[in-house]
Design a protein around this motif. Structure first.
Motif, mmCIF file in Angstrom:
data_model
loop_
_atom_site.group_PDB
_atom_site.id
_atom_site.type_symbol
_atom_site.label_atom_id
_atom_site.label_comp_id
_atom_site.label_asym_id
_atom_site.label_seq_id
_atom_site.Cartn_x
_atom_site.Cartn_y
_atom_site.Cartn_z
ATOM 1 N N ILE A 1 54.643 39.089 45.793
ATOM 2 C CA ILE A 1 53.738 38.089 46.356
ATOM 3 C C ILE A 1 52.576 38.801 47.045
ATOM 4 O O ILE A 1 52.770 39.729 47.830
ATOM 5 N N LEU A 2 51.370 38.364 46.699
ATOM 6 C CA LEU A 2 50.170 38.842 47.394
ATOM 7 C C LEU A 2 49.825 37.824 48.466
ATOM 8 O O LEU A 2 49.546 36.668 48.154
ATOM 9 N N LEU A 3 49.839 38.251 49.712
ATOM 10 C CA LEU A 3 49.594 37.378 50.862
ATOM 11 C C LEU A 3 48.219 37.706 51.433
ATOM 12 O O LEU A 3 47.976 38.830 51.883
ATOM 13 N N VAL A 4 47.323 36.718 51.394
ATOM 14 C CA VAL A 4 45.937 36.927 51.821
ATOM 15 C C VAL A 4 45.660 36.040 53.029
ATOM 16 O O VAL A 4 45.579 34.808 52.908
ATOM 17 N N LYS B 1 45.408 46.255 41.435
ATOM 18 C CA LYS B 1 46.270 47.433 41.500
ATOM 19 C C LYS B 1 47.727 47.086 41.224
ATOM 20 O O LYS B 1 48.436 47.806 40.497
ATOM 21 N N HIS B 2 48.205 45.980 41.811
ATOM 22 C CA HIS B 2 49.597 45.549 41.638
ATOM 23 C C HIS B 2 49.598 44.060 41.286
ATOM 24 O O HIS B 2 49.598 43.211 42.193
ATOM 25 N N PRO B 3 49.560 43.711 40.015
ATOM 26 C CA PRO B 3 49.492 42.292 39.620
ATOM 27 C C PRO B 3 50.613 41.473 40.270
ATOM 28 O O PRO B 3 51.794 41.819 40.139
ATOM 29 N N PRO B 4 50.257 40.421 40.981
ATOM 30 C CA PRO B 4 51.265 39.643 41.706
ATOM 31 C C PRO B 4 51.967 38.624 40.814
ATOM 32 O O PRO B 4 51.438 38.208 39.784
#
Length: 225
Positions: free
Chosen positions: A4-7, A43-46
Motif C-alpha cells: 500500500i502506498l500511503l500519501v 519505484k515500487h508499484p503498489p
C-alpha cells in the motif's frame, strides 16, 4: 501481503495510518507530497493507494490522473472536501473510493479490504482459446490449433499473460514495460516492438496482419481472443 502506498502530508495521521496498516500485515510505503508519491509508485508499484487530496505541492486529483496513466491499482481518496462535486471529480479522474475526513479507522480498513478484493482478477476459466492457439494460464502453456506446444521465453510469456488477462482492453506501453522490466524501463518502447514481433511470429497465422495481438499505435497493445 499487499503493498500500500500511503500519501498524506499530516505526519501524525500518516504515522497512525502506517501503524494500523502494518499491524494488519500490509507492506506500507509513505509519501508526504505528490512528487514523492509518483516517484514511490514508479519505484515500487503498489497494490493499492491511499491518497490525501490536500497535498502541499500539487492537488491530489492530479496525482490520481498521473497514476492512472499506467497504474491499475485501486485508489482510495482521503479528503476533508465533502461536497458532491469534489467526490465526482475524484471518481471521474480514476479514484475507486472516497473517504471524507474525519473518518473511523475501522471503516477505512474495511474500504481498503473491499478495494483489494475487487482488484483481484477473477478468471473463471484459465484456458483462453483462439482459432490459432490456446493459452492455459493455470499451467503457463501455449499450444497451437493442432495441439503442438509453442515454446515461449519467460519474457514472452509474461507479456502474453498480461495481455490475455486483460482481453479486449488496451494495455498501455508504460504499464507493460513497468510490469515486465520494471519502472526504469518505462520509455523503452523498442523492447515491446521486438517482443511483440517475436510473439506474432510464434502465434499469429499471418504475423504481418495480426488478429489477436493488436497494436494501438502510440498507445499500447490489446489481446483479441
Amino acid at each position: 501481503m499487499s503493498r500500500i502506498l500511503l500519501v498524506e502530508d499530516d505526519r501524525h495521521l500518516l504515522r497512525a495510518l502506517s501503524v494500523n496498516l502494518r499491524a494488519r500485515h500490509y507492506q506500507v510505503d509513505t509519501a508526504a507530497t505528490a512528487a514523492a508519491a509518483l516517484a514511490a509508485a514508479a519505484k515500487h508499484p503498489p497494490g493499492l493507494v491511499i491518497l490525501d487530496l490536500g497535498l502541499p505541492d500539487m492537488d491530489g486529483i492530479e496525482v490520481v490522473r498521473g497514476l492512472r496513466g499506467w497504474c491499475t491499482a485501486p485508489i482510495v481518496v482521503l479528503s476533508a472536501r465533502d461536497q458532491q462535486a469534489d467526490k465526482v471529480t475524484a471518481l471521474d479522474a480514476g479514484a475507486d473510493d472516497y473517504v471524507t475526513k474525519p473518518f473511523g479507522m475501522d471503516e477505512l480498513l474495511a474500504r481498503v479490504r473491499a478495494a483489494l478484493r475487487r482488484a483481484t482478477p477473477a478468471i473463471g476459466d484459465p484456458t483462453i482459446r483462439t482459432d490459432a492457439f490456446t493459452v492455459d494460464l493455470a499451467v503457463k502453456k501455449v499450444t497451437s490449433a493442432d495441439g503442438r506446444d509453442i515454446r515461449l521465453t519467460p519474457t514472452e510469456w509474461h507479456i502474453l499473460e498480461i495481455l490475455v488477462r486483460n482481453a479486449g482492453k488496451l494495455v498501455d506501453q508504460r504499464r507493460l514495460l513497468q510490469e515486465v522490466w520494471g519502472p526504469s524501463y518505462r520509455t523503452e518502447t523498442n523492447y515491446l516492438r521486438v517482443y511483440l514481433a517475436q510473439l506474432r511470429r510464434k502465434l499469429e497465422p499471418d504475423p504481418a496482419r495480426p488478429r489477436h495481438l493488436v497494436t494501438e499505435p502510440g498507445l499500447g497493445y490489446r489481446f483479441e481472443p
